[in-house]
Design a protein around this motif. Structure first.
Motif, PDB file in Angstrom:
ATOM      1  N   ILE A   1       0.862  -1.192   0.000  1.00  0.00           N
ATOM      2  CA  ILE A   1       0.000   0.000   0.000  1.00  0.00           C
ATOM      3  C   ILE A   1       0.892   1.234   0.000  1.00  0.00           C
ATOM      4  CG2 ILE A   1      -1.870   1.210   1.171  1.00  0.00           C
ATOM      5  CD1 ILE A   1      -2.547  -1.451   2.570  1.00  0.00           C
TER       6      ILE A   1
ATOM      7  N   ARG B   1      -3.238  -3.652  -2.690  1.00  0.00           N
ATOM      8  CA  ARG B   1      -3.431  -4.678  -1.672  1.00  0.00           C
ATOM      9  C   ARG B   1      -4.331  -5.746  -2.274  1.00  0.00           C
ATOM     10  NH1 ARG B   1      -7.320  -5.882   1.747  1.00  0.00           N
ATOM     11  NH2 ARG B   1      -6.851  -6.770   3.775  1.00  0.00           N
ATOM     12  N   PRO B   2      -3.859  -6.985  -2.351  1.00  0.00           N
ATOM     13  CA  PRO B   2      -4.656  -8.026  -3.001  1.00  0.00           C
ATOM     14  C   PRO B   2      -5.981  -8.251  -2.290  1.00  0.00           C
ATOM     15  CG  PRO B   2      -2.400  -8.759  -2.684  1.00  0.00           C
ATOM     16  CD  PRO B   2      -2.552  -7.490  -1.916  1.00  0.00           C
ATOM     17  N   THR B   3      -6.986  -8.573  -3.068  1.00  0.00           N
ATOM     18  CA  THR B   3      -8.288  -8.859  -2.467  1.00  0.00           C
ATOM     19  C   THR B   3      -8.404 -10.319  -2.065  1.00  0.00           C
ATOM     20  OG1 THR B   3     -10.675  -8.757  -2.751  1.00  0.00           O
ATOM     21  CG2 THR B   3      -9.399  -9.280  -4.708  1.00  0.00           C
ATOM     22  N   GLU B   4      -7.719 -11.210  -2.826  1.00  0.00           N
ATOM     23  CA  GLU B   4      -7.866 -12.627  -2.508  1.00  0.00           C
ATOM     24  C   GLU B   4      -6.687 -13.416  -3.060  1.00  0.00           C
ATOM     25  OE1 GLU B   4     -11.755 -14.001  -2.495  1.00  0.00           O
ATOM     26  OE2 GLU B   4     -11.163 -16.013  -1.902  1.00  0.00           O
TER      27      GLU B   4
ATOM     28  N   ASP C   1      -4.707 -11.994  -6.521  1.00  0.00           N
ATOM     29  CA  ASP C   1      -5.601 -11.126  -7.278  1.00  0.00           C
ATOM     30  C   ASP C   1      -5.428  -9.692  -6.766  1.00  0.00           C
ATOM     31  OD1 ASP C   1      -7.721  -9.848  -8.431  1.00  0.00           O
ATOM     32  OD2 ASP C   1      -9.218 -11.330  -7.823  1.00  0.00           O
ATOM     33  N   VAL C   2      -4.808  -8.868  -7.603  1.00  0.00           N
ATOM     34  CA  VAL C   2      -4.469  -7.518  -7.141  1.00  0.00           C
ATOM     35  C   VAL C   2      -4.601  -6.524  -8.286  1.00  0.00           C
ATOM     36  CG1 VAL C   2      -1.997  -7.858  -7.579  1.00  0.00           C
ATOM     37  CG2 VAL C   2      -2.710  -6.166  -5.884  1.00  0.00           C
ATOM     38  N   GLU C   3      -4.954  -5.302  -7.946  1.00  0.00           N
ATOM     39  CA  GLU C   3      -4.956  -4.226  -8.929  1.00  0.00           C
ATOM     40  C   GLU C   3      -3.691  -3.403  -8.743  1.00  0.00           C
ATOM     41  OE1 GLU C   3      -6.747  -0.615  -8.036  1.00  0.00           O
ATOM     42  OE2 GLU C   3      -7.243  -0.055 -10.080  1.00  0.00           O
TER      43      GLU C   3
ATOM     44  N   ALA D   1      -2.547  -0.084  -8.833  1.00  0.00           N
ATOM     45  CA  ALA D   1      -3.277   1.186  -8.896  1.00  0.00           C
ATOM     46  C   ALA D   1      -2.584   2.177  -9.815  1.00  0.00           C
ATOM     47  CB  ALA D   1      -3.406   1.774  -7.497  1.00  0.00           C
TER      48      ALA D   1
ATOM     49  N   LYS E   1      -3.575   1.068 -13.133  1.00  0.00           N
ATOM     50  CA  LYS E   1      -5.013   0.808 -13.142  1.00  0.00           C
ATOM     51  C   LYS E   1      -5.272  -0.459 -13.967  1.00  0.00           C
ATOM     52  CE  LYS E   1      -9.407   2.749 -14.069  1.00  0.00           C
ATOM     53  NZ  LYS E   1     -10.127   3.563 -15.038  1.00  0.00           N
TER      54      LYS E   1
ATOM     55  N   PHE F   1      -5.557  -4.875 -13.704  1.00  0.00           N
ATOM     56  CA  PHE F   1      -5.740  -6.015 -12.799  1.00  0.00           C
ATOM     57  C   PHE F   1      -4.728  -7.095 -13.126  1.00  0.00           C
ATOM     58  CE2 PHE F   1      -9.714  -3.777 -12.955  1.00  0.00           C
ATOM     59  CZ  PHE F   1      -9.887  -3.529 -11.607  1.00  0.00           C
TER      60      PHE F   1
ATOM     61  N   ASP G   1      -3.249 -10.867 -12.165  1.00  0.00           N
ATOM     62  CA  ASP G   1      -3.412 -12.134 -11.460  1.00  0.00           C
ATOM     63  C   ASP G   1      -2.009 -12.715 -11.352  1.00  0.00           C
ATOM     64  OD1 ASP G   1      -6.147 -12.004 -11.136  1.00  0.00           O
ATOM     65  OD2 ASP G   1      -6.524 -12.821 -13.140  1.00  0.00           O
TER      66      ASP G   1
ATOM     67  N   CYS H   1      -5.607   1.612  -1.218  1.00  0.00           N
ATOM     68  CA  CYS H   1      -4.893   0.349  -1.311  1.00  0.00           C
ATOM     69  C   CYS H   1      -5.365  -0.463  -2.502  1.00  0.00           C
ATOM     70  CB  CYS H   1      -5.048  -0.455  -0.027  1.00  0.00           C
ATOM     71  SG  CYS H   1      -6.705  -1.095   0.260  1.00  0.00           S
ATOM     72  N   GLY H   2      -6.596  -0.185  -2.963  1.00  0.00           N
ATOM     73  CA  GLY H   2      -7.085  -0.865  -4.160  1.00  0.00           C
ATOM     74  C   GLY H   2      -7.711  -2.219  -3.914  1.00  0.00           C
ATOM     75  N   THR H   3      -7.912  -2.587  -2.663  1.00  0.00           N
ATOM     76  CA  THR H   3      -8.583  -3.858  -2.391  1.00  0.00           C
ATOM     77  C   THR H   3      -9.971  -3.865  -3.032  1.00  0.00           C
ATOM     78  OG1 THR H   3      -7.422  -3.944  -0.287  1.00  0.00           O
ATOM     79  CG2 THR H   3      -9.249  -5.474  -0.555  1.00  0.00           C
TER      80      THR H   3
ATOM     81  N   ALA I   1     -10.926  -2.326  -5.743  1.00  0.00           N
ATOM     82  CA  ALA I   1     -10.850  -2.489  -7.196  1.00  0.00           C
ATOM     83  C   ALA I   1     -10.655  -3.954  -7.561  1.00  0.00           C
ATOM     84  CB  ALA I   1      -9.706  -1.643  -7.743  1.00  0.00           C
ATOM     85  N   SER I   2      -9.721  -4.616  -6.846  1.00  0.00           N
ATOM     86  CA  SER I   2      -9.498  -6.009  -7.202  1.00  0.00           C
ATOM     87  C   SER I   2     -10.647  -6.905  -6.740  1.00  0.00           C
ATOM     88  CB  SER I   2      -8.144  -6.510  -6.696  1.00  0.00           C
ATOM     89  OG  SER I   2      -7.939  -6.207  -5.357  1.00  0.00           O
ATOM     90  N   SER I   3     -11.488  -6.407  -5.825  1.00  0.00           N
ATOM     91  CA  SER I   3     -12.654  -7.183  -5.393  1.00  0.00           C
ATOM     92  C   SER I   3     -13.829  -7.034  -6.363  1.00  0.00           C
ATOM     93  CB  SER I   3     -13.171  -6.695  -4.031  1.00  0.00           C
ATOM     94  OG  SER I   3     -12.146  -6.593  -3.108  1.00  0.00           O
TER      95      SER I   3
ATOM     96  N   ARG J   1     -13.514  -5.401 -13.664  1.00  0.00           N
ATOM     97  CA  ARG J   1     -12.811  -6.326 -14.561  1.00  0.00           C
ATOM     98  C   ARG J   1     -13.357  -6.261 -15.981  1.00  0.00           C
ATOM     99  NH1 ARG J   1      -8.847  -9.987 -12.060  1.00  0.00           N
ATOM    100  NH2 ARG J   1      -8.931  -9.084  -9.995  1.00  0.00           N
TER     101      ARG J   1
ATOM    102  N   ASN K   1     -14.248   1.875 -11.718  1.00  0.00           N
ATOM    103  CA  ASN K   1     -13.228   1.411 -10.781  1.00  0.00           C
ATOM    104  C   ASN K   1     -13.512   2.079  -9.437  1.00  0.00           C
ATOM    105  OD1 ASN K   1     -10.789   1.463  -9.169  1.00  0.00           O
ATOM    106  ND2 ASN K   1      -9.689   0.712 -10.971  1.00  0.00           N
TER     107      ASN K   1
ATOM    108  N   ARG L   1     -11.984   2.275  -6.609  1.00  0.00           N
ATOM    109  CA  ARG L   1     -10.874   3.044  -6.018  1.00  0.00           C
ATOM    110  C   ARG L   1     -10.780   4.413  -6.666  1.00  0.00           C
ATOM    111  NH1 ARG L   1      -6.411   4.217  -7.894  1.00  0.00           N
ATOM    112  NH2 ARG L   1      -6.473   2.673  -9.558  1.00  0.00           N
TER     113      ARG L   1
ATOM    114  N   ARG M   1     -14.420  -6.034   2.174  1.00  0.00           N
ATOM    115  CA  ARG M   1     -12.983  -6.264   2.277  1.00  0.00           C
ATOM    116  C   ARG M   1     -12.176  -5.014   2.547  1.00  0.00           C
ATOM    117  NH1 ARG M   1     -11.974 -11.230  -1.902  1.00  0.00           N
ATOM    118  NH2 ARG M   1     -13.201 -12.669  -0.647  1.00  0.00           N
TER     119      ARG M   1
END
Lengths: 806, 171
Positions: free
Chosen positions: A444, A471-474, A487-489, A491, A494, A496, A498, B33-35, B37-39, B44, B50, B52, B84
């Protein structure tokens, strides 16, 4: 007792006061006050000839009470008290007031009014001086010994320091081996050296230079003559007072005799038990009789009693060449008498399985930084190889996930402060040993604030480590590919991503060590909201606690890197040494006294006392009275303000002394405005008044100041007394809630004032006539504003009518 | 690509406008942090959306871009982001707040005007079809009760509900 003979010493501060105040009028006024035996005028009385005049008057028997009007009393009264004491008079028979910052300067636009207020201030000081009593010095012997709780990097260094200084030191560690979290970390930043390296103790005769550092196992640490180490040991209870603590320790059996074990390892060879090795993050199995790593300290095998089969097996006993193994050892209770206690219990990694979306407890290839550190360690479970725990194959693609459980309001809202550096260090070490490893760090913010720390970030980029801002979501498990997917963006792009990974390393948050809350309960210490131990003052006294003689160091107060933990450890050792070295606690008996005739059976004061200085003791079968422990009492008077029966008084701030002051302050008005009385705590409240005067901020002269030790001492009946004596409004000025010098005094006062307002209504007094203010020294402007506001409010309300007034 | 703005030309009071709205209170806790966006399942598939970025634009006060753009209307309210978010930013609720601001400014997709008309006329946004009625019967569910349209309209007017204006089709 001898009749009071008060000497009044009026300083004009080099004419700057006599330009505003009518000093002749003041002298004439003071002359007529009963018991005034001497009046002197000068330009200063806190040093030089002025101070000599005070000393001479005491020595000549002319006076036995001293009133000095001097600027900067908080500075000058130290000098005056010392000189008075040297002259043979108790230093508590002195009252110093500030006619400059509390009168002449803030009221300089109305000199006549200021002169009237100065009269009231002088009268108040004289009346108080007449009632002052000598305060004796108390002495309590202290033991020259210390207990250090926790054998990690901080605890060990504190132990070496105190032992080197000659104190008897007892170091206890919960685990069978020393080293704590630090030893498992493998290598340290910013020196890149190993974690088990400490400063050699001075008792190490082979230490050639003072710069010598050595591994713990060869440092002679265990051979320091006045250091005793107890492993497998935990504190069960602590009794006693600062300087004389009786500590009960439960020592679990090691089943191996320290004096006989020769570390040959034959026992472990024959041991048939295989059990997961928690020291190595369960990446391997170890025997039931074991050493964590070969370089561990102490160099004595230990038996894991949860895994050992004892008499059913006993193969180790048969094979031990020195008969060192004793399976019959029992848990022992050890009692230690120590003067001081240092808490060095450290921190641990947050349990990442709480973060469901990272599947830490589900996917074996999701690990933490500490687990990775075990893999990096050549003595570790993989011999330094970085593998996928799921199948043991080499890990090529590695993704670090920062802030796993940190900076997260769901778990730990704070930044754990060291994880960025730990990840940079670990990633670099892995990359160095495996140049073809593909490493990404998802972050972050990268925080590298220490000296040399930014270099780690630079080096990591140079080495080709990739940084992904997000920060990865999963974390998913792609079974077909046999990889984890992060799984992260990113930023910044911008986009995504994997990220494929053989190994995902969580930079897990750092949280208080196991048992922190229980130990705090045993020691009577406070924890912060984050669960770590609370320091007495984070800025100035970072290793002290509200309890004298109990200190904190290392990660017990917050996660720390090794340099900071060392710094903290040495600081705690210095504070403990300072406390222990004289062999006694010396303090003034400015403590609370219980009137046992009034006291009975309520539990207010023991609960309210911020220092645990009051206990209830039985006098008869069904009657309890409060007792004050004079070592623990810090003289705040919160108990006095709490007692519903007026059964407690504080020496040097007794109710009769305060009444005399109040009546005097309100006896002369001399202004056209309604009198306002401000109870100001001697810490921030009274100094805020100073600073408003020093900055020449103006407020009207009808506002009168009475100094109290803490806002918490003020009783509701004293507020009523103030109204009776002529106050049209009352202010309580204390410290900010978090900054209260007596922990809870300001907060208690605030609560009490809310209740008092309800009570005032019952008495037919407008509750607006009472207000609590909280400020710090630099907020002089706030004080001046508050004083003006209360004056206006009282004027608007008109003259106060008390019940019984016609 | 949205252009980058400096602090000087950004209308900072917009973030305050959002935080003073119901649902928008948590906006300022975001540290990008973008959590979210990736969620987000929408982000996608559709580059216009987006979460974030919406939060960042709100924080920087990019009012026009938010209110006249399509982004805020693309959220499906799945609440993955909100579940999240490590800073407890109620992202989906912030987007609701932004939609309300946009709607008041006359910037809402025409479908919302249709929804509003339906609500005022029948008390429902989506009319109940024969199909639904039949299905309910099959499952043994009671028939849906008729809405007291008059009472509902009293509430709507008392709460200041305004029907958005339909815009002329321009494309």
């Amino acid at each position: 007792m001898e009749q009071p003979k008060v000497g009044v010493f009026l300083s004009d501060c080099g004419k700057q006061l006599s330009d505003i105040l009518d000093f002749d009028a003041l002298t004439n006024f003071v002359k007529n006050v009963p018991n005034v035996a001497l009046i002197a005028r000068g330009s200063e009385f806190w040093r030089g000839n002025g101070l000599k005049a005070i000393v001479d008057a005491i020595k000549g028997g002319k006076i036995n009470r001293v009133v000095v009007a001097e600027s900067l009393p908080k500075l000058s009264e130290v000098n005056i008290a010392q000189a008075v004491s040297d002259a043979g008079l108790n230093s508590y028979l002195v009252e110093v007031i500030d006619l400059k910052d509390h009168c002449a300067w803030p009221h300089r636009s109305a000199p006549a009014e200021a002169t009237e207020k100065a009269k009231a201030m002088l009268l108040s000081a004289i009346e108080r001086a007449k009632l002052l009593e000598p305060i004796e010095k108390l002495e309590f012997p202290t033991l020259k010994s210390a207990l250090i709780i926790g054998g990690g990097i901080a605890g060990m260094q504190t132990a070496v320091d105190l032992a080197d200084l000659g104190f008897e030191v007892n170091l206890i560690e919960k685990a069978p081996f020393l080293g704590g979290l630090a030893a498992r970390a493998g290598r340290f930043f910013p020196t890149d050296d190993c974690a088990i390296c400490i400063q050699s103790p001075s008792s190490d005769v082979k230490t050639i230079t003072h710069t010598s550092r050595k591994c713990v196992y060869r440092s002679g640490f265990s051979e320091i003559p006045n250091l005793s180490i107890l492993t497998n040991a935990e504190v069960v209870s602590v009794e006693g007072v600062p300087g004389n603590y009786k500590v009960t320790i439960e020592k679990k059996p090691r089943y191996v005799d320290a004096d006989k074990c020769v570390v040959c390892g034959k026992c472990a060879e024959v041991c048939p038990v295989e059990t997961p090795d928690e020291y190595n993050a369960n990446l391997n199995n170890r025997k039931a009789i074991y050493l964590n790593v070969p370089t561990v300290h102490p160099q004595i095998y230990a038996i894991d009693e949860d895994a050992c089969k004892f008499q059913e097996c006993a193969k180790c006993v048969a094979v031990c060449p020195t008969n060192a193994i004793d399976l019959g050892q029992q848990t022992e209770q050890v009692t230690l008498n120590v003067g001081s206690i240092v808490v060095a219990t450290g921190f641990k990694e947050f349990d990442s399985s709480n973060i469901k979306e990272y599947h830490y407890d589900e996917y074996p290839d999701v690990i933490t930084n500490l687990e990775l550190a075990r893999m990096i360690d050549g003595f570790g479970p993989t011999g330094g190889k970085i593998i996928r725990p799921s199948d043991g194959k080499p890990a090529k693609k590695i993704v670090f996930v920062q802030c796993a459980g940190s900076r997260d309001r769901r778990y730990n809202p704070y930044c754990s402060s060291i994880c960025c550096m730990i990840s940079l260090k670990n990633a670099s070490l892995v990359k160095e040993a495996n140049p073809d490893a593909e490493i990404s760090i998802c972050y972050i913010d990268i925080r590298t604030t220490g000296r040399e720390h930014e270099y780690y970030y630079e080096r990591a980029r140079d080495m080709g480590i990739k940084f992904v801002k997000g920060r990865p979501t999963e974390i998913y498990n792609d079974e077909e590919k046999g990889k984890l997917i992060v799984d992260v963006e990113d930023a910044l792009l911008k986009r995504f991503l994997d990220l494929e990974a053989d190994l995902v390393v969580l930079a897990a948050a750092m949280v208080p060590a196991e048992g922190t809350a229980e130990l705090a309960e045993i020691l009577g210490l406070d924890l912060e909201a984050d669960g770590f131990f609370k320091e007495y003052n984070a800025k100035l006294r970072p290793t002290e606690t509200k309890k004298r003689g109990i200190y904190l160091c290392g990660g017990a107060t917050f996660p720390k890197d090794a340099p900071t933990a060392s710094l903290h450890a040495h600081s705690a050792a210095m504070k403990a040494a300072k406390f222990l070295t004289s062999g006694k606690i010396v303090k003034d008996q400015r403590t609370a006294i219980i009137n046992e005739d009034y006291c009975g059976d309520c539990e207010f004061c023991p609960v309210m006392c911020p220092y645990g200085a009051i206990t209830l003791e039985p006098t008869t079968e069904d009657h309890f009275v409060a007792k004050v422990n004079e070592i623990l009492c810090e003289g705040c008077g919160v108990c006095v303000g709490t007692c519903p029966l007026n059964a407690i008084e504080l020496r040097h701030s007794r109710p009769n002394q305060m009444s005399a002051q109040m009546n005097a302050l309100l006896s002369v008005n001399g202004t056209s405005k309604p009198l306002v009385l401000a109870f100001c705590c001697q810490e921030c409240g009274h100094t805020a008044v100073d600073s408003s005067g020093m900055a020449k901020m103006e407020y009207p002269a009808n506002v009168r100041i009475i100094k109290v030790p803490c806002a918490g001492i003020v009783r509701v009946n004293q507020i009523l007394e103030a109204y009776k004596a002529g106050a049209q409004a009352v202010m309580i000025v204390g410290c900010k809630t978090d900054g209260c010098h007596y922990e809870v005094g300001s907060a208690k006062a605030e609560k009490k004032m809310d209740m008092a307002k309800i009570l005032l209504k019952e008495y037919g007094i407008e509750p607006e006539r009472l207000e609590m203010f909280k400020m710090v020294f630099i907020e002089g402007a706030q004080f001046a504003e508050a004083a003006k506001m209360m004056t206006e409010r009282a004027a608007k309300l008109g003259t106060l009518k008390l019940m019984g007034d016609s | 690509m949205p252009h980058h703005n400096t602090k000087e030309n950004a209308n900072m009071s917009f973030s305050e406008e959002v935080t003073h709205r119901h649902g928008g209170e948590t906006l300022t806790a975001c540290y990008q942090c973008g959590t979210c966006a990736s969620s987000c399942p929408v982000a996608r598939l559709d580059a216009r959306f987006n979460p974030r970025e919406i939060i960042k634009l709100s924080l920087l006060g990019e009012k026009q871009e938010i209110l006249t753009g399509d982004a805020i209307w693309l959220c499906t309210s799945c609440f993955n982001c909100q579940e999240r978010c490590p800073q407890d930013v109620e992202i989906a609720d912030v987007i609701y707040a932004l939609r309300n601001i946009a709607l008041e400014a006359g910037n809402s997709p025409n479908i919302y005007a249709d929804f509003a008309s339906a609500l005022i006329a029948d008390g429902r946004i989506v009319a109940i079809s024969k199909f639904v009625e039949k299905k309910r019967e099959e499952y043994g569910l009671p028939p849906l009760k008729a809405v007291h349209v008059e009472a509902l309209n009293t509430i709507l007017s008392a709460t200041g509900f305004t029907k958005p204006e339909k815009k002329e089709a321009s494309q």
